[in-house]
Design an enzyme around this catalytic site. Structure first.
Site, mmCIF file in Angstrom:
data_model
loop_
_atom_site.group_PDB
_atom_site.id
_atom_site.type_symbol
_atom_site.label_atom_id
_atom_site.label_comp_id
_atom_site.label_asym_id
_atom_site.label_seq_id
_atom_site.Cartn_x
_atom_site.Cartn_y
_atom_site.Cartn_z
ATOM 1 C CG HIS A 186 -0.608 6.151 -8.774
ATOM 2 N ND1 HIS A 186 0.040 6.720 -7.712
ATOM 3 C CD2 HIS A 186 -1.851 5.857 -8.312
ATOM 4 C CE1 HIS A 186 -0.755 6.780 -6.669
ATOM 5 N NE2 HIS A 186 -1.916 6.257 -7.015
ATOM 6 C CG ASP A 216 -0.745 1.156 -9.995
ATOM 7 O OD1 ASP A 216 -0.487 1.342 -11.206
ATOM 8 O OD2 ASP A 216 -1.671 1.745 -9.398
ATOM 9 C CB THR A 224 -2.056 -1.497 -6.022
ATOM 10 O OG1 THR A 224 -2.760 -2.135 -4.949
ATOM 11 C CG2 THR A 224 -1.732 -2.501 -7.098
ATOM 12 C CB SER A 225 -0.788 0.728 -0.947
ATOM 13 O OG SER A 225 -1.551 1.467 -0.036
ATOM 14 N NE ARG A 226 -0.755 7.566 -1.930
ATOM 15 C CZ ARG A 226 -1.861 7.295 -2.617
ATOM 16 N NH1 ARG A 226 -1.910 6.215 -3.391
ATOM 17 N NH2 ARG A 226 -2.907 8.096 -2.566
ATOM 18 C CB CYS A 245 -1.599 -0.371 5.184
ATOM 19 S SG CYS A 245 0.140 -0.586 4.799
ATOM 20 N N PRO A 246 -2.321 2.586 4.366
ATOM 21 C CG PRO A 246 -3.138 3.976 6.059
ATOM 22 C CD PRO A 246 -3.156 2.567 5.577
ATOM 23 C CD GLU A 265 3.403 7.531 -7.501
ATOM 24 O OE1 GLU A 265 3.447 6.310 -7.348
ATOM 25 O OE2 GLU A 265 2.339 8.176 -7.594
HETATM 26 P P1 NAD Z 1 -8.793 2.409 3.903
HETATM 27 O O1 NAD Z 1 -8.613 3.607 4.770
HETATM 28 O O2 NAD Z 1 -10.177 1.922 3.613
HETATM 29 O O3 NAD Z 1 -7.976 1.169 4.516
HETATM 30 C C1 NAD Z 1 -6.673 1.231 4.977
HETATM 31 C C2 NAD Z 1 -6.506 0.122 6.011
HETATM 32 O O4 NAD Z 1 -5.122 0.055 6.359
HETATM 33 C C3 NAD Z 1 -7.293 0.383 7.310
HETATM 34 O O5 NAD Z 1 -8.080 -0.755 7.632
HETATM 35 C C4 NAD Z 1 -6.200 0.620 8.338
HETATM 36 O O6 NAD Z 1 -6.551 0.182 9.646
HETATM 37 C C5 NAD Z 1 -5.074 -0.218 7.753
HETATM 38 N N1 NAD Z 1 -3.764 0.086 8.314
HETATM 39 C C6 NAD Z 1 -3.313 1.242 8.861
HETATM 40 N N2 NAD Z 1 -2.043 1.079 9.288
HETATM 41 C C7 NAD Z 1 -1.702 -0.202 9.003
HETATM 42 C C8 NAD Z 1 -0.526 -0.972 9.204
HETATM 43 N N3 NAD Z 1 0.554 -0.465 9.822
HETATM 44 N N4 NAD Z 1 -0.517 -2.243 8.790
HETATM 45 C C9 NAD Z 1 -1.609 -2.796 8.188
HETATM 46 N N5 NAD Z 1 -2.753 -2.120 7.974
HETATM 47 C C10 NAD Z 1 -2.791 -0.835 8.381
HETATM 48 O O7 NAD Z 1 -8.015 2.728 2.565
HETATM 49 P P2 NAD Z 1 -8.256 2.084 1.115
HETATM 50 O O8 NAD Z 1 -9.314 2.837 0.408
HETATM 51 O O9 NAD Z 1 -8.380 0.616 1.261
HETATM 52 O O10 NAD Z 1 -6.878 2.452 0.409
HETATM 53 C C11 NAD Z 1 -5.658 1.881 0.845
HETATM 54 C C12 NAD Z 1 -4.506 2.621 0.199
HETATM 55 O O11 NAD Z 1 -4.543 2.372 -1.214
HETATM 56 C C13 NAD Z 1 -4.596 4.157 0.307
HETATM 57 O O12 NAD Z 1 -4.005 4.596 1.517
HETATM 58 C C14 NAD Z 1 -3.846 4.611 -0.893
HETATM 59 O O13 NAD Z 1 -2.498 4.825 -0.500
HETATM 60 C C15 NAD Z 1 -3.902 3.442 -1.856
HETATM 61 N N6 NAD Z 1 -4.630 3.744 -3.101
HETATM 62 C C16 NAD Z 1 -4.016 3.503 -4.295
HETATM 63 C C17 NAD Z 1 -4.679 3.752 -5.479
HETATM 64 C C18 NAD Z 1 -4.052 3.482 -6.835
HETATM 65 O O14 NAD Z 1 -4.526 4.009 -7.846
HETATM 66 N N7 NAD Z 1 -3.012 2.678 -6.905
HETATM 67 C C19 NAD Z 1 -5.988 4.254 -5.444
HETATM 68 C C20 NAD Z 1 -6.591 4.456 -4.219
HETATM 69 C C21 NAD Z 1 -5.905 4.207 -3.048
#
Ligand code: NAD
Length: 329
Positions: A295, A258, A232-234, A205-206, A263
């Site tokens: 990352h 990740d 792997t999100s934030r 999730c974001p 970071e």
């Molecule tokens: P996305 O916008 O397609 O999906 C995010 C999902 O999270 C949405 O369905 C949203 O409804 C849900 N969400 C929002 N608040 C929430 C909560 N409180 N609990 C549960 N779910 C919730 O985004 P994505 O493309 O799937 O990317 C997700 C995250 O991955 C990004 O926000 C970014 O931080 C991270 N990311 C990391 C890397 C990396 O290299 N490690 C690369 C790209 C993205």
């Protein structure tokens, strides 16, 4: 249009130059965008930034004063952007919402499998002629319950892979994607149920005010003993001090990160010749059941190409005053 690219690495330069069009003149800066470096943007129409560039009120005000009208993020997440300040200053912003969800999903699963089957330890052992299996015992993913938090592009791509393993996937997302749920065959549940029943919890999730430290002392305490956590999100989704506490107690059996809360001071640079001052990060590295990557989830050739193409499209649409669905509003 004159574009200043911040936090440039060689791979950013080559992928952006391969997609660039004649109407955009690009200058590359290796510096991260911060209040100290924002002056470099003087005379540019747009800046291109990445995950650890700072886009707070001070930086945005300086960009505006320097003539910047457009910010393109070459990433999906925009937790580093003060959107309200941007709106107040009249600076438009766009991102790359879905360049290759599979890249991050596949890295997520690579971390899961490396932790589970101790591939990193086995690799080192066999190079030294040590073929003992002691300490390498893993578990089958087949039949385990995987908790996916956030079923957007990356969460769903991860879910599909886990279904291929024969795992049972439960998910939490305040906005449920019910059409995909039937195709991929997973179950939505509330967050508490996910945390208490999943063998592996994976964050997708974001990062925002409501998700900051989503995994904390209380939520980790409610998890199964020996749980595997993958982020792997934030970094800010997880309270790192709580991770350490629960790694020490054994509550967390495996952890892969990740991303990391602090970071920006570490990742994407070579610190191998210096003394890392972040004691929390260094403590994490001491655990035998923790893997950290810097990352790199996004880092595939396919993803870099798509990021560059979408970034150039975002710039072109802005220059032509056309509607852009990648704009952050
Ligand atoms: P996305 O916008 O397609 O999906 C995010 C999902 O999270 C949405 O369905 C949203 O409804 C849900 N969400 C929002 N608040 C929430 C909560 N409180 N609990 C549960 N779910 C919730 O985004 P994505 O493309 O799937 O990317 C997700 C995250 O991955 C990004 O926000 C970014 O931080 C991270 N990311 C990391 C890397 C990396 O290299 N490690 C690369 C790209 C993205």
């Amino acid at each position: 249009m004159k574009l200043a690219v911040f936090s440039t690495k060689s791979y950013d330069k080559s992928s952006l130059m391969a997609s660039a069009t004649n109407n955009i003149s690009i200058t590359f800066f290796e510096n991260r965008l911060t209040s100290l470096t924002a002056k470099l943007a003087a005379g540019f129409d747009a800046v291109c930034v990445f995950v650890n560039d700072e886009l707070n009120q001070d930086v945005l005000s300086e960009l505006k004063a320097n003539g910047v009208k457009f910010i393109v993020l070459r990433c999906a997440g925009f937790n580093n952007l003060d959107l309200e300040a941007c709106k107040a200053l009249g600076i438009q912003c766009a991102r790359v919402p879905a360049y290759s969800p599979e890249a991050v999903a596949e890295h997520t699963v690579a971390l899961m499998m490396t932790l589970n089957r101790h591939i990193h330890k086995a690799f080192n052992r066999t190079k030294e002629g040590n073929f003992s299996l002691a300490g390498l015992l893993g578990f089958n993913i087949h039949g385990k319950t995987i908790g996916i938090i956030g079923t957007g592009n990356i969460g769903l791509a991860t879910t599909k892979i886990m279904k291929g393993f024969g795992a049972n996937v439960i998910a939490f997302d305040p906005v449920q994607n019910t059409s995909k749920q039937q195709d991929i065959d997973f179950t939505y549940t509330d967050l508490d149920t996910l945390l208490t029943t999943a063998d592996i919890v994976s964050l997708h999730c974001p990062l925002n005010q409501s998700t900051h430290h989503l995994l904390n002392d209380k939520s980790i305490s409610s998890m199964k003993d020996g749980v595997m956590i993958i982020n792997t999100s934030r970094g800010g989704l997880v309270d790192t001090a709580s991770l350490i506490k629960h790694l020490k107690s054994g509550k967390i059996g495996h952890l892969a990160l990740d991303v990391y809360e602090q970071e920006s001071e570490l990742f994407f640079e070579d610190h191998s010749e210096s003394i890392i001052q972040d004691d929390i990060f260094q403590r994490l590295l001491t655990f035998p059941n923790v893997i950290i990557t810097g990352h790199q989830g996004f880092f595939t050739g396919e993803a870099l190409t798509q990021i560059a193409k979408t970034t150039i499209t975002n710039l072109t649409l802005f220059a032509e005053s056309k509607i852009n669905h990648n704009e952050i509003t």
